[in-house]
Scaffold this active site. Structure first.
Site, PDB file in Angstrom:
ATOM      1  N   ILE A 232      32.524  43.541  37.896  1.00 52.49           N
ATOM      2  CA  ILE A 232      32.600  42.887  36.579  1.00 52.49           C
ATOM      3  C   ILE A 232      31.668  43.620  35.619  1.00 52.49           C
ATOM      4  O   ILE A 232      30.528  43.931  35.968  1.00 52.49           O
ATOM      5  CB  ILE A 232      32.186  41.407  36.718  1.00 52.49           C
TER       6      ILE A 232
ATOM      7  N   ASN B   3      41.303  48.568  30.920  1.00 53.21           N
ATOM      8  CA  ASN B   3      41.282  48.326  32.366  1.00 53.21           C
ATOM      9  C   ASN B   3      42.711  48.351  32.915  1.00 53.21           C
ATOM     10  O   ASN B   3      43.642  47.889  32.261  1.00 53.21           O
ATOM     11  CB  ASN B   3      40.647  46.955  32.648  1.00 53.21           C
TER      12      ASN B   3
ATOM     13  N   HIS C  48      45.205  47.051  35.951  1.00 52.53           N
ATOM     14  CA  HIS C  48      45.247  45.964  36.937  1.00 52.53           C
ATOM     15  C   HIS C  48      46.630  45.904  37.594  1.00 52.53           C
ATOM     16  O   HIS C  48      47.654  45.964  36.900  1.00 52.53           O
ATOM     17  CB  HIS C  48      44.931  44.625  36.276  1.00 52.53           C
TER      18      HIS C  48
ATOM     19  N   ASP D  84      39.779  40.579  34.010  1.00 53.16           N
ATOM     20  CA  ASP D  84      41.204  40.868  33.802  1.00 53.16           C
ATOM     21  C   ASP D  84      41.763  40.036  32.648  1.00 53.16           C
ATOM     22  O   ASP D  84      42.920  39.605  32.672  1.00 53.16           O
ATOM     23  CB  ASP D  84      42.005  40.619  35.092  1.00 53.16           C
TER      24      ASP D  84
ATOM     25  N   GLU E 106      51.563  52.384  38.445  1.00 57.27           N
ATOM     26  CA  GLU E 106      50.226  52.499  37.832  1.00 57.27           C
ATOM     27  C   GLU E 106      49.972  53.916  37.336  1.00 57.27           C
ATOM     28  O   GLU E 106      49.481  54.107  36.213  1.00 57.27           O
ATOM     29  CB  GLU E 106      49.140  52.147  38.857  1.00 57.27           C
TER      30      GLU E 106
HETATM   31  C1  GAR Z   1      44.406  50.165  41.530  1.00 56.84           C
HETATM   32  O1  GAR Z   1      45.509  49.532  42.134  1.00 56.84           O
HETATM   33  C2  GAR Z   1      43.893  49.322  40.379  1.00 56.84           C
HETATM   34  O2  GAR Z   1      44.894  48.692  39.647  1.00 56.84           O
HETATM   35  C3  GAR Z   1      43.047  48.324  41.115  1.00 56.84           C
HETATM   36  O3  GAR Z   1      42.364  49.107  42.062  1.00 56.84           O
HETATM   37  C4  GAR Z   1      43.220  50.169  42.498  1.00 56.84           C
HETATM   38  C5  GAR Z   1      42.464  51.476  42.477  1.00 56.84           C
HETATM   39  O4  GAR Z   1      43.221  52.488  43.083  1.00 56.84           O
HETATM   40  N1  GAR Z   1      42.152  47.635  40.230  1.00 56.84           N
HETATM   41  C6  GAR Z   1      41.925  46.322  40.302  1.00 56.84           C
HETATM   42  O5  GAR Z   1      42.407  45.602  41.147  1.00 56.84           O
HETATM   43  C7  GAR Z   1      41.005  45.781  39.218  1.00 56.84           C
HETATM   44  N2  GAR Z   1      41.036  44.355  39.176  1.00 56.84           N
HETATM   45  P1  GAR Z   1      42.780  54.019  42.946  1.00 56.84           P
HETATM   46  O6  GAR Z   1      41.282  54.073  43.275  1.00 56.84           O
HETATM   47  O7  GAR Z   1      43.598  54.756  43.960  1.00 56.84           O
HETATM   48  O8  GAR Z   1      43.059  54.461  41.538  1.00 56.84           O
END
Ligand code: GAR
Length: 208
Positions: A93, A108, A110, A146, A175
């Site tokens: 956070i 951000n 998500h 979020d 993503e």
């Molecule tokens: C991603 O799926 C992102 O959306 C999530 O962490 C992952 C990081 O993947 N973030 C959250 O859940 C934030 N609340 P990465 O390290 O392979 O980019």
């Protein structure tokens, strides 16, 4: 050149997408000036170093609480004068110390269609809920977890027989594409707040 800072905590596959599709893309006038990682152990660090991007580790352990940690994050960010700060898998956070230092400049990523399934383990939560659809949101960061207004959102259908692995693979694919598009839109000056409805972000995709 448009200057981006990326905040990460883990694998860094979204950082990699930004390195490949924005930082190394000659048609986008933007560079990643800094990567900040919340742990010294993350594969994301190796990805940044491979791309010769300045990398800093800022842990909670070293700073004691979120405010002090964020003061250090702000100090490091200010050294590189970022136009945009991207939390791409930053699993902690953030406080007004950071958000007020860069108003409307922190976004951000998500892995759900917010406001559904905020917080951690959102892909598993959507699967466990029995949803027929989940998705990806890139949003302006606010103090609420979020919680800020969405900039781009894309649904991902949940298919009968999906497992956490198969669904995660499709969500991550979306993503990588959506985050790249969002950062490119910012770099091209195509994202702004709706002057008539302050929680709505307007995105000018024409020609993007
Ligand atoms: C991603 O799926 C992102 O959306 C999530 O962490 C992952 C990081 O993947 N973030 C959250 O859940 C934030 N609340 P990465 O390290 O392979 O980019």
């Amino acid at each position: 050149m448009y200057r981006i800072a990326v905040m990460v905590s883990g694998n860094g596959s979204n950082l990699q997408a930004l390195i490949d599709n924005v930082h190394r893309n000659a048609t986008v006038d933007a560079e990643i000036a800094l990567v900040i990682c919340s742990t010294g152990e993350a594969p994301a660090i190796e990805r940044a170093q491979q791309a010769d991007i300045r990398t800093e580790v800022v842990t909670m352990q070293a700073h004691g609480d979120r405010d002090s940690r964020d003061r250090e994050v702000v100090r490091l960010l200010r050294l590189v004068h970022p136009d945009l700060v991207v939390m791409a898998g930053w699993m902690s956070i953030v406080t007004p110390v950071l958000l007020d230092a860069f108003p409307d400049q922190v976004i951000n990523l998500h892995p759900s269609l917010l406001p559904a399934f905020p917080g951690m383990d959102s892909i598993a939560a959507a699967l466990d809920w029995g949803s027929h659809v989940t998705g990806v949101t890139v949003h302006v960061a606010e103090e609420a977890v979020d919680g800020g207004p969405p900039i781009l959102q894309e649904p991902v259908p949940i298919l009968p027989g999906d497992t956490l692995e198969t669904l995660s693979e499709r969500v991550h694919g979306v993503e990588h594409r959506l985050l790249t598009r969002c950062v490119t839109l910012y770099a091209e000056g195509r994202v702004r707040r709706d002057p008539t409805r302050v929680r709505r972000m307007l995105v000018d995709e024409a020609g993007a």
